[in-house]
Scaffold this active site. Structure first.
Site, PDB file in Angstrom:
ATOM      1  N   GLY A  69      -8.070  34.926  -0.210  1.00 32.08           N
ATOM      2  CA  GLY A  69      -8.885  34.081  -1.080  1.00 32.08           C
ATOM      3  C   GLY A  69     -10.289  34.138  -0.548  1.00 32.08           C
ATOM      4  O   GLY A  69     -10.818  35.216  -0.341  1.00 32.08           O
ATOM      5  N   SER A  71     -12.417  32.684   2.653  1.00 30.03           N
ATOM      6  CA  SER A  71     -12.210  31.972   3.918  1.00 30.03           C
ATOM      7  C   SER A  71     -13.135  30.764   4.063  1.00 30.03           C
ATOM      8  O   SER A  71     -12.750  29.753   4.648  1.00 30.03           O
ATOM      9  CB  SER A  71     -12.387  32.929   5.099  1.00 30.03           C
ATOM     10  OG  SER A  71     -13.665  33.533   5.068  1.00 30.03           O
ATOM     11  N   CYS A 101      -5.731  38.682   4.843  1.00 27.46           N
ATOM     12  CA  CYS A 101      -7.112  38.807   4.365  1.00 27.46           C
ATOM     13  C   CYS A 101      -7.935  37.583   4.773  1.00 27.46           C
ATOM     14  O   CYS A 101      -8.223  37.421   5.954  1.00 27.46           O
ATOM     15  CB  CYS A 101      -7.112  39.086   2.864  1.00 27.46           C
ATOM     16  SG  CYS A 101      -8.626  39.880   2.346  1.00 27.46           S
ATOM     17  N   ARG A 169     -12.098  43.210  -0.718  1.00 28.44           N
ATOM     18  CA  ARG A 169     -13.175  42.618   0.100  1.00 28.44           C
ATOM     19  C   ARG A 169     -12.619  42.253   1.486  1.00 28.44           C
ATOM     20  O   ARG A 169     -12.779  41.141   1.986  1.00 28.44           O
ATOM     21  CB  ARG A 169     -13.782  41.374  -0.571  1.00 28.44           C
ATOM     22  CG  ARG A 169     -14.707  41.716  -1.721  1.00 28.44           C
ATOM     23  CD  ARG A 169     -15.394  40.483  -2.287  1.00 28.44           C
ATOM     24  NE  ARG A 169     -14.446  39.478  -2.687  1.00 28.44           N
ATOM     25  CZ  ARG A 169     -14.349  38.262  -2.179  1.00 28.44           C
ATOM     26  NH1 ARG A 169     -15.177  37.871  -1.244  1.00 28.44           N
ATOM     27  NH2 ARG A 169     -13.435  37.429  -2.606  1.00 28.44           N
ATOM     28  N   HIS A 204      -3.619  42.757   1.544  1.00 28.56           N
ATOM     29  CA  HIS A 204      -2.695  41.867   0.830  1.00 28.56           C
ATOM     30  C   HIS A 204      -1.356  42.576   0.691  1.00 28.56           C
ATOM     31  O   HIS A 204      -1.233  43.468  -0.140  1.00 28.56           O
ATOM     32  CB  HIS A 204      -3.234  41.576  -0.576  1.00 28.56           C
ATOM     33  CG  HIS A 204      -4.463  40.747  -0.598  1.00 28.56           C
ATOM     34  ND1 HIS A 204      -4.492  39.449  -1.035  1.00 28.56           N
ATOM     35  CD2 HIS A 204      -5.723  41.026  -0.233  1.00 28.56           C
ATOM     36  CE1 HIS A 204      -5.705  38.966  -0.936  1.00 28.56           C
ATOM     37  NE2 HIS A 204      -6.486  39.906  -0.459  1.00 28.56           N
ATOM     38  N   GLU A 206       1.369  41.118  -0.393  1.00 28.50           N
ATOM     39  CA  GLU A 206       2.046  40.515  -1.550  1.00 28.50           C
ATOM     40  C   GLU A 206       1.606  41.139  -2.866  1.00 28.50           C
ATOM     41  O   GLU A 206       2.384  41.170  -3.814  1.00 28.50           O
ATOM     42  CB  GLU A 206       1.825  38.997  -1.563  1.00 28.50           C
ATOM     43  CG  GLU A 206       0.481  38.497  -2.037  1.00 28.50           C
ATOM     44  CD  GLU A 206      -0.703  38.833  -1.129  1.00 28.50           C
ATOM     45  OE1 GLU A 206      -0.469  39.340  -0.014  1.00 28.50           O
ATOM     46  OE2 GLU A 206      -1.848  38.619  -1.546  1.00 28.50           O
TER      47      GLU A 206
HETATM   48  N1  GLN Z   1     -13.940  38.362   1.898  1.00 22.49           N
HETATM   49  C1  GLN Z   1     -13.097  37.225   1.774  1.00 22.49           C
HETATM   50  C2  GLN Z   1     -13.468  36.143   2.776  1.00 22.49           C
HETATM   51  O1  GLN Z   1     -14.382  36.262   3.511  1.00 22.49           O
HETATM   52  C3  GLN Z   1     -11.644  37.582   1.941  1.00 22.49           C
HETATM   53  C4  GLN Z   1     -11.168  38.407   0.769  1.00 22.49           C
HETATM   54  C5  GLN Z   1      -9.711  38.281   0.465  1.00 22.49           C
HETATM   55  O2  GLN Z   1      -9.012  37.386   0.986  1.00 22.49           O
HETATM   56  N2  GLN Z   1      -9.240  39.104  -0.425  1.00 22.49           N
HETATM   57  O3  GLN Z   1     -12.824  35.134   2.826  1.00 22.49           O
END
Ligand code: GLN
Length: 227
Positions: A69, A71, A101, A169, A204, A206
């Site tokens: 998500g 952070s 992630c 990302r 990820h 999942e």
């Molecule tokens: N770049 C996001 C972050 O800094 C993490 C991306 C992801 O969880 N898909 O939280």
């Protein structure tokens, strides 16, 4: 090298051995991010999967996923919901946690490039002796998928396996402490690591329907519940 389904089945067997007569309850931190896919993956490997938003819910689970998500948003909401300190204590007390992630960023002791939100650097929960860099593979448009070999890790992941990994990302790890095992790397940067009760992936699992790491978590949660 065994297939993931073989490995999941074997770990599932370990779980049943450790917790006769009931499914082990595993939480998914449900403040922000991809909660539903993790609930489905946990259910697929036999856990009772529950969303966690409050300290009482955290106290009721034997394992936890911190999902992908954003952070910064998750860290902020951990404070708002009064979960930051309970989660730190639970991790210190041996709660098995899988961070994916953004979840990996939150488990890291050090964030190389923390966002500054309302004048303060973003916090991590910590526990995992690594330094992460956020968005290290580029922007959303640079997202990619790859087949990765996950190294074996003691009794917890007894054989190497191949996983389909989705990077969105994604962060990567720039430094690991002595007690950290590197399970997989991309371009010589660790993207899957394990230390004690914690496993973290930059990708990820999942999103591609991978359940080997969920099976590890369920087995570890059963052992934690029985301890
Ligand atoms: N770049 C996001 C972050 O800094 C993490 C991306 C992801 O969880 N898909 O939280």
């Amino acid at each position: 090298m065994s297939s993931l389904s073989d490995q999941a089945a074997r770990l599932h067997g370990v779980r049943e051995g450790a917790a006769p007569g009931g499914r082990v309850r595993v939480g998914v931190l449900a403040l922000q991010g991809d909660v539903r896919e993790h609930v489905e993956a946990l259910s697929a490997v036999g856990a009772e999967a529950v969303p966690v938003r409050r300290a009482s819910e955290l106290a009721s689970v034997s394992g936890l996923i911190i999902p992908g998500g954003e952070s910064t948003a998750i860290a902020h909401l951990l404070r708002v919901f009064g979960l930051m300190e309970p989660l730190r204590s639970a991790i210190a007390g041996g709660l098995p946690v899988l961070g994916t992630c953004a979840g990996m960023i939150l488990l890291a002791d050090t964030i190389a490039d923390p966002a500054v939100v309302r004048g303060a650097e973003q916090e991590s929960v910590g526990g995992l002796d690594v330094t992460v860099r956020r968005n290290a593979f580029g922007r959303q448009v640079d997202s990619f998928e790859s087949d990765l070999t996950l190294a074996a890790w003691g009794e917890a992941l007894p054989e190497a396996s191949t996983v389909r990994a989705v990077f969105i990302r994604a962060p990567r790890i720039e430094a690991v402490g002595e007690g950290v095992s590197v399970l997989a790397s991309v371009d010589a940067h660790p993207v899957a690591v394990a230390q004690g009760n914690l496993v973290a992936t930059a990708f990820h699992p999942e999103s591609a329907g991978e359940t080997a790491l969920h099976a590890w978590l369920v087995a570890a949660a059963a052992a934690h519940a029985a301890a």
